[in-house]
Design an enzyme around this catalytic site. Structure first.
Site, PDB file in Angstrom:
ATOM      1  N   ASP A 264       0.820  -1.211   0.000  1.00 16.37           N
ATOM      2  CA  ASP A 264       0.000   0.000   0.000  1.00 16.37           C
ATOM      3  C   ASP A 264       0.859   1.268   0.000  1.00 16.37           C
ATOM      4  OD1 ASP A 264      -2.058  -1.771   0.256  1.00 16.37           O
ATOM      5  OD2 ASP A 264      -2.839  -0.980   2.138  1.00 16.37           O
TER       6      ASP A 264
ATOM      7  N   HIS B 261       3.965  -2.155   3.189  1.00 22.86           N
ATOM      8  CA  HIS B 261       3.962  -0.776   2.697  1.00 22.86           C
ATOM      9  C   HIS B 261       5.303  -0.452   2.043  1.00 22.86           C
ATOM     10  CE1 HIS B 261       0.925  -1.024   5.866  1.00 22.86           C
ATOM     11  NE2 HIS B 261       0.290  -0.060   5.234  1.00 22.86           N
TER      12      HIS B 261
END
Length: 489
Positions: free
Chosen positions: A45, A189
């Site tokens: 993400d 991430h």
């Protein structure tokens, strides 16, 4: 002021809290774990990041791993070469809004614009649209469920806190290795510039990820994109369902009348029902709902002004904006109990018809014994589409398209998946036009004339309340349920 606060509580709970809760606890209408495979999914993400995303792509290429990137549109706009490289190297690209902002703080149109804008950026770079969406922080609102034809919401099964630099590569590796199993969806991430993250946290993530990929190779565990994981999972589920059906058909069931699909209630559904009924209690307390029968309630109700377009009811009586109405709410605990005991929709309908027929005289008597209610103009409720209420004297009409109508439709779909004997599978069998909430209204004069204890109700009952009429009405009118459930509880 108090009424405004109550409505804010209700809207925020329906719009944000309840959808978030049911997606996290039960995976309702989202994908978060695969089945029937020897692979796990890596999802990233917040990127692309000009420093760390290219390092991550190098690492994935080294181990021939495939991943899914949920990109922030504004970042994709700045670094299109990274989006292009992701695509060219065989990774899946999904949407993570144009800016990293929670859907709870945006209205439906704002969220839609965020998704569409990001999709356009991705399409302009790689030449194709994307169907996969992960809302920031995994937080959904009610209308995210309504976009199933446009987007597939993807959450995760394993989250590790890799956005915190202080966690360190060693602890992060330990956490990831504990979850290194087939079907897992890892949340990681490749950018540390969002709220609450540390800018250099991806350094630790990259170190830990390489160790995990090495261990995955030893175990013979591969990586898979989310779209491929979803396809394989659906195929595995269909195969398992087919085998189960064949096994069931090969056995001679000792009790053919046993309710289909209504065995032991799984813990997940028990918890969901408990939370749902707790919410109903809170709603009843906040809005001071009453009932005619505390021991065995069918309806709960409250007095409020009608807000909406004029509606012509039976007898030519018109309900207009500002008229006082008795707003009906079906007792959800009773509704769930009926659904749990019933084998099919017809049985649900018969039980509800009996309950409504019993309660309407009680309601008429209650109105007569409370003089402050005599100026109430109508009974009012919202129901899933069916013709059942008309036999009692209700007028059934369409709700105007609005936030209320759309949110009611989603709520009642969810409600049906809980109480219907066939569960969520029943929703898949119904076309969208058959699941539209309807407004049901009855003049209070008709209630008193038809159901009060002056003898008219007895004539009505003798004429129409036989078992044959109940069966006929149920079969004709109720694939879901008569007065299936009134909004908001």
């Amino acid at each position: 002021m108090e009424t405004l606060l109550l409505w804010l509580f209700y809207v925020s709970t329906l719009y944000a809290f309840i959808p978030g809760l049911i997606t996290r606890l039960f995976g309702f209408r989202v994908f978060r774990r695969g089945v029937g495979m020897n692979e796990f999914a890596l999802t990233f993400d917040d990127g692309p990041d000009p420093v760390y995303t290219s390092q991550l792509l190098d690492l994935l290429k080294k181990y021939k791993a495939k991943a899914t990137f949920f990109v922030v549109g504004s970042n994709a706009e700045k670094y299109p070469h990274l989006i292009k490289r992701m695509h060219e190297e065989g990774h899946l690209i999904g949407i993570h809004n144009y800016v990293h902002k929670t859907n709870w703080l945006m209205g439906p149109s704002a969220v839609k614009k965020q998704i569409q804008r990001t999709n356009k950026i991705i399409c302009d770079i790689i030449g194709s649209d994307t169907h996969y969406y992960r809302p920031p922080w995994g937080i959904v609102n009610l209308f995210d469920f309504a976009r199933r034809s446009e987007t597939q919401i993807v959450l995760w099964s394993s989250m590790f806190g890799d956005w915190r630099q202080r966690l360190g590569a060693d602890r992060l590796t330990q956490r990831m290795l504990k979850k290194l199993k087939s079907g897992e969806v890892f949340l990681l991430h490749d950018c540390g510039n969002t709220l609450g993250a540390n800018a250099k946290a991806p350094v630790q993530m990259l170190i830990a990820l390489e160790r995990v990929l090495q261990e995955a190779e030893k175990k013979g565990l591969g990586t898979i994109r989310i779209d491929d994981m979803i396809s394989k999972s659906e195929a595995a589920k269909r195969e398992a369902k087919s085998k189960k059906t064949l096994a069931s058909m090969s056995k001679n069931a000792p009790n053919k009348t046993a309710p289909k699909g209504r065995g032991r209630l799984f813990w997940g559904k028990k918890l969901l029902v408990s939370l749902w009924l707790l919410w109903e209690k809170i709603f009843h307390m906040l809005f001071q709902l009453r009932t005619t029968n505390q021991e065995d309630p069918i309806f709960h109700f409250r007095i409020r002004p009608y807000r909406g377009q004029p509606v012509t009811m039976n007898g030519g009586i018109e309900l207009v904006n500002g008229d006082r109405v008795l707003e009906l709410h079906f007792d959800n605990k009773r509704l769930f109990e009926i659904g749990s005991r019933s084998r099919n929709s017809v049985q649900i309908a018969i039980q509800m018809i009996r309950g409504v027929e019993k309660t309407l005289p009680e309601l008429a008597q209650y109105v007569q014994s409370h003089p402050e209610l005599l100026d109430v103009k109508a009974l009012y409720g919202v129901s899933m589409i069916n013709r059942g209420p008309e036999q009692f004297g209700f007028t059934v009409t369409d709700l105007p398209d609005s936030f209320f109508a759309r949110s009611t439709r989603l709520y009642l779909k969810f409600l049906m998946s809980v109480i219907h004997p066939s569960g969520g599978d029943r929703l898949k069998q119904r076309s969208s036009h058959e699941l539209i909430p309807k407004l049901i209204v009855m003049p209070i004069e008709l209630l008193l004339d038809k159901y009060s204890e002056d003898g008219s109700h007895r004539r009505y009952s003798n004429k129409e309340s036989s078992e044959a009429v109940k069966e006929e009405a149920a079969e004709e009118a109720t694939d879901e349920a008569t007065l299936s459930a009134t909004q908001p509880c």
